[in-house]
Design a protein around this motif. Structure first.
Motif, PDB file in Angstrom:
ATOM      1  N   PRO A  81       0.800  -1.222   0.000  1.00 33.86           N
ATOM      2  CA  PRO A  81       0.000   0.000   0.000  1.00 33.86           C
ATOM      3  C   PRO A  81       0.841   1.283   0.000  1.00 33.86           C
ATOM      4  O   PRO A  81       0.395   2.318  -0.478  1.00 33.86           O
ATOM      5  N   LEU A  82       2.058   1.223   0.519  1.00 38.28           N
ATOM      6  CA  LEU A  82       2.919   2.405   0.464  1.00 38.28           C
ATOM      7  C   LEU A  82       3.309   2.723  -0.979  1.00 38.28           C
ATOM      8  O   LEU A  82       3.451   3.894  -1.343  1.00 38.28           O
ATOM      9  N   CYS A  83       3.461   1.697  -1.798  1.00 37.01           N
ATOM     10  CA  CYS A  83       3.687   1.926  -3.228  1.00 37.01           C
ATOM     11  C   CYS A  83       2.459   2.556  -3.861  1.00 37.01           C
ATOM     12  O   CYS A  83       2.564   3.412  -4.755  1.00 37.01           O
ATOM     13  N   THR A  84       1.283   2.140  -3.403  1.00 35.44           N
ATOM     14  CA  THR A  84       0.038   2.701  -3.924  1.00 35.44           C
ATOM     15  C   THR A  84      -0.092   4.158  -3.489  1.00 35.44           C
ATOM     16  O   THR A  84      -0.577   5.000  -4.258  1.00 35.44           O
ATOM     17  N   LEU A  85       0.372   4.491  -2.300  1.00 33.85           N
ATOM     18  CA  LEU A  85       0.417   5.879  -1.869  1.00 33.85           C
ATOM     19  C   LEU A  85       1.345   6.676  -2.786  1.00 33.85           C
ATOM     20  O   LEU A  85       0.997   7.782  -3.224  1.00 33.85           O
ATOM     21  N   ALA A  86       2.516   6.123  -3.081  1.00 35.29           N
ATOM     22  CA  ALA A  86       3.452   6.798  -3.998  1.00 35.29           C
ATOM     23  C   ALA A  86       2.794   6.995  -5.364  1.00 35.29           C
ATOM     24  O   ALA A  86       2.951   8.047  -5.998  1.00 35.29           O
ATOM     25  N   LEU A  87       2.065   5.987  -5.818  1.00 35.06           N
ATOM     26  CA  LEU A  87       1.352   6.070  -7.092  1.00 35.06           C
ATOM     27  C   LEU A  87       0.322   7.198  -7.062  1.00 35.06           C
ATOM     28  O   LEU A  87       0.239   8.009  -7.997  1.00 35.06           O
ATOM     29  N   ALA A  88      -0.451   7.261  -5.995  1.00 33.47           N
ATOM     30  CA  ALA A  88      -1.462   8.315  -5.867  1.00 33.47           C
ATOM     31  C   ALA A  88      -0.808   9.696  -5.895  1.00 33.47           C
ATOM     32  O   ALA A  88      -1.269  10.603  -6.595  1.00 33.47           O
ATOM     33  N   GLU A  89       0.273   9.847  -5.158  1.00 32.44           N
ATOM     34  CA  GLU A  89       0.990  11.129  -5.146  1.00 32.44           C
ATOM     35  C   GLU A  89       1.511  11.471  -6.534  1.00 32.44           C
ATOM     36  O   GLU A  89       1.354  12.599  -7.007  1.00 32.44           O
ATOM     37  N   TYR A  90       2.129  10.506  -7.181  1.00 31.05           N
ATOM     38  CA  TYR A  90       2.727  10.735  -8.497  1.00 31.05           C
ATOM     39  C   TYR A  90       1.670  11.114  -9.536  1.00 31.05           C
ATOM     40  O   TYR A  90       1.884  11.991 -10.366  1.00 31.05           O
ATOM     41  N   LEU A  91       0.516  10.443  -9.470  1.00 35.82           N
ATOM     42  CA  LEU A  91      -0.557  10.706 -10.428  1.00 35.82           C
ATOM     43  C   LEU A  91      -1.426  11.904 -10.036  1.00 35.82           C
ATOM     44  O   LEU A  91      -2.245  12.362 -10.831  1.00 35.82           O
ATOM     45  N   GLY A  92      -1.271  12.386  -8.805  1.00 32.43           N
ATOM     46  CA  GLY A  92      -2.104  13.483  -8.335  1.00 32.43           C
ATOM     47  C   GLY A  92      -3.503  13.054  -7.958  1.00 32.43           C
ATOM     48  O   GLY A  92      -4.430  13.857  -7.954  1.00 32.43           O
ATOM     49  N   TYR A 112       4.327  -4.885   7.452  1.00 30.44           N
ATOM     50  CA  TYR A 112       5.485  -5.126   6.582  1.00 30.44           C
ATOM     51  C   TYR A 112       6.778  -4.952   7.378  1.00 30.44           C
ATOM     52  O   TYR A 112       6.882  -4.077   8.245  1.00 30.44           O
ATOM     53  N   ALA A 113       7.745  -5.803   7.076  1.00 32.44           N
ATOM     54  CA  ALA A 113       9.040  -5.751   7.748  1.00 32.44           C
ATOM     55  C   ALA A 113       9.677  -4.377   7.535  1.00 32.44           C
ATOM     56  O   ALA A 113       9.464  -3.724   6.511  1.00 32.44           O
ATOM     57  N   ARG A 114      10.458  -3.949   8.492  1.00 34.08           N
ATOM     58  CA  ARG A 114      11.115  -2.639   8.395  1.00 34.08           C
ATOM     59  C   ARG A 114      12.041  -2.548   7.188  1.00 34.08           C
ATOM     60  O   ARG A 114      12.005  -1.555   6.476  1.00 34.08           O
ATOM     61  N   PRO A 115      12.869  -3.564   6.913  1.00 37.10           N
ATOM     62  CA  PRO A 115      13.677  -3.470   5.693  1.00 37.10           C
ATOM     63  C   PRO A 115      12.791  -3.650   4.460  1.00 37.10           C
ATOM     64  O   PRO A 115      11.968  -4.575   4.403  1.00 37.10           O
ATOM     65  N   VAL A 116      12.939  -2.758   3.508  1.00 36.90           N
ATOM     66  CA  VAL A 116      12.210  -2.802   2.246  1.00 36.90           C
ATOM     67  C   VAL A 116      13.247  -2.780   1.127  1.00 36.90           C
ATOM     68  O   VAL A 116      14.187  -1.988   1.164  1.00 36.90           O
ATOM     69  N   PHE A 117      13.062  -3.637   0.139  1.00 39.77           N
ATOM     70  CA  PHE A 117      14.032  -3.762  -0.948  1.00 39.77           C
ATOM     71  C   PHE A 117      13.722  -2.769  -2.053  1.00 39.77           C
ATOM     72  O   PHE A 117      12.700  -2.875  -2.728  1.00 39.77           O
ATOM     73  N   LEU A 118      14.619  -1.785  -2.210  1.00 38.58           N
ATOM     74  CA  LEU A 118      14.507  -0.776  -3.261  1.00 38.58           C
ATOM     75  C   LEU A 118      15.310  -1.286  -4.454  1.00 38.58           C
ATOM     76  O   LEU A 118      16.538  -1.264  -4.444  1.00 38.58           O
ATOM     77  N   VAL A 119      14.596  -1.754  -5.462  1.00 37.60           N
ATOM     78  CA  VAL A 119      15.233  -2.384  -6.623  1.00 37.60           C
ATOM     79  C   VAL A 119      15.760  -1.297  -7.543  1.00 37.60           C
ATOM     80  O   VAL A 119      15.018  -0.403  -7.966  1.00 37.60           O
ATOM     81  N   GLY A 120      17.055  -1.385  -7.847  1.00 37.15           N
ATOM     82  CA  GLY A 120      17.728  -0.374  -8.664  1.00 37.15           C
ATOM     83  C   GLY A 120      17.407  -0.494 -10.140  1.00 37.15           C
ATOM     84  O   GLY A 120      17.088  -1.566 -10.651  1.00 37.15           O
ATOM     85  N   SER A 121      17.522   0.630 -10.807  1.00 37.18           N
ATOM     86  CA  SER A 121      17.227   0.712 -12.242  1.00 37.18           C
ATOM     87  C   SER A 121      18.239  -0.082 -13.070  1.00 37.18           C
ATOM     88  O   SER A 121      19.423  -0.129 -12.757  1.00 37.18           O
ATOM     89  N   LEU A 122      17.729  -0.647 -14.140  1.00 37.67           N
ATOM     90  CA  LEU A 122      18.572  -1.351 -15.104  1.00 37.67           C
ATOM     91  C   LEU A 122      19.066  -0.405 -16.200  1.00 37.67           C
ATOM     92  O   LEU A 122      19.801  -0.810 -17.090  1.00 37.67           O
ATOM     93  N   ALA A 150      10.671   5.835   3.444  1.00 39.54           N
ATOM     94  CA  ALA A 150      11.482   6.451   4.500  1.00 39.54           C
ATOM     95  C   ALA A 150      10.590   7.212   5.481  1.00 39.54           C
ATOM     96  O   ALA A 150      10.792   7.130   6.702  1.00 39.54           O
ATOM     97  N   GLU A 151       9.593   7.936   4.962  1.00 39.60           N
ATOM     98  CA  GLU A 151       8.675   8.681   5.836  1.00 39.60           C
ATOM     99  C   GLU A 151       7.885   7.754   6.752  1.00 39.60           C
ATOM    100  O   GLU A 151       7.502   8.149   7.844  1.00 39.60           O
ATOM    101  N   TYR A 152       7.641   6.538   6.323  1.00 36.18           N
ATOM    102  CA  TYR A 152       6.917   5.568   7.145  1.00 36.18           C
ATOM    103  C   TYR A 152       7.861   4.745   8.027  1.00 36.18           C
ATOM    104  O   TYR A 152       7.437   3.779   8.642  1.00 36.18           O
ATOM    105  N   GLY A 153       9.136   5.117   8.074  1.00 39.27           N
ATOM    106  CA  GLY A 153      10.077   4.490   8.991  1.00 39.27           C
ATOM    107  C   GLY A 153      10.722   3.207   8.508  1.00 39.27           C
ATOM    108  O   GLY A 153      11.304   2.470   9.304  1.00 39.27           O
ATOM    109  N   HIS A 154      10.643   2.933   7.218  1.00 41.96           N
ATOM    110  CA  HIS A 154      11.265   1.727   6.685  1.00 41.96           C
ATOM    111  C   HIS A 154      12.718   1.988   6.326  1.00 41.96           C
ATOM    112  O   HIS A 154      13.095   3.098   5.957  1.00 41.96           O
TER     113      HIS A 154
END
Length: 178
Positions: A81-92, A112-122, A150-154
């Protein structure tokens, strides 16, 4: 149960990593937005992400998938859901009641576990019917994800570019059962 999230820009390989982890035996909760887009496009909606109910539909499907997956002490989630929040923000788009409830639940219950995997760009983005974003825009969108988590403490764990098997092995070494 420990739920680990794969996040990042569109087209960086999150779903490929999730599939590789599934092959290693980890329960995986699939990403929801692409399926919502495909279903709406099948109904004739050319750009579902522009529709007012899009973000809520993603949040609803994400929730159903999270609840349905009950196997294992460790799960891998292709987005949250945090990704969905990012999506909502990005789309306005506004934050609707279903997404707001999922965000509150995620925070309150530490779903969700505190560590979150931020997958880097190819370094490229393969366009699909659901992914119509430039590399520049995808990278900017990826930064929104990083900020939201980060704002949610992950704690963001960077998954460097590389072959899928190598990236999946990297993530697997960080998955900690309860």
């Amino acid at each position: 149960m420990r739920r680990y999230v794969l996040t990042g820009a569109p087209g960086v390989g999150k779903t490929s990593i999730a599939r590789a982890l599934r092959q290693r035996g980890y329960p995986v909760v699939d990403e929801a937005a692409t399926d919502v887009i495909a279903a709406e496009q099948a109904r004739g909606v050319a750009q579902p992400w522009a529709e007012p109910g899009f973000v809520e539909a993603v949040a609803r499907l994400q929730r159903r998938r999270r609840i349905a997956e009950t196997r294992g002490p460790v799960q891998v989630h292709d987005r949250s859901p945090l990704c969905t929040l990012a999506l909502a923000e990005y789309l306005g788009h506004p934050i609707g009641p279903e997404l707001a409830a999922e965000l509150a639940r995620a925070r309150r219950e530490a779903i969700y576990a505190r560590p979150v995997f931020l997958v880097g760009s190819l370094g490229f983005v393969t366009r699909t019917a659901a992914r119509r974003i430039s590399l520049t825009d995808a990278l900017a969108f990826g930064q929104v994800h990083a900020r939201v988590y980060a704002e949610y403490g992950h704690e963001l764990v960077d998954v460097p570019p590389g072959p899928v098997a190598q990236r999946a092995a990297f993530v697997a070494t960080h998955l900690d059962p309860c």
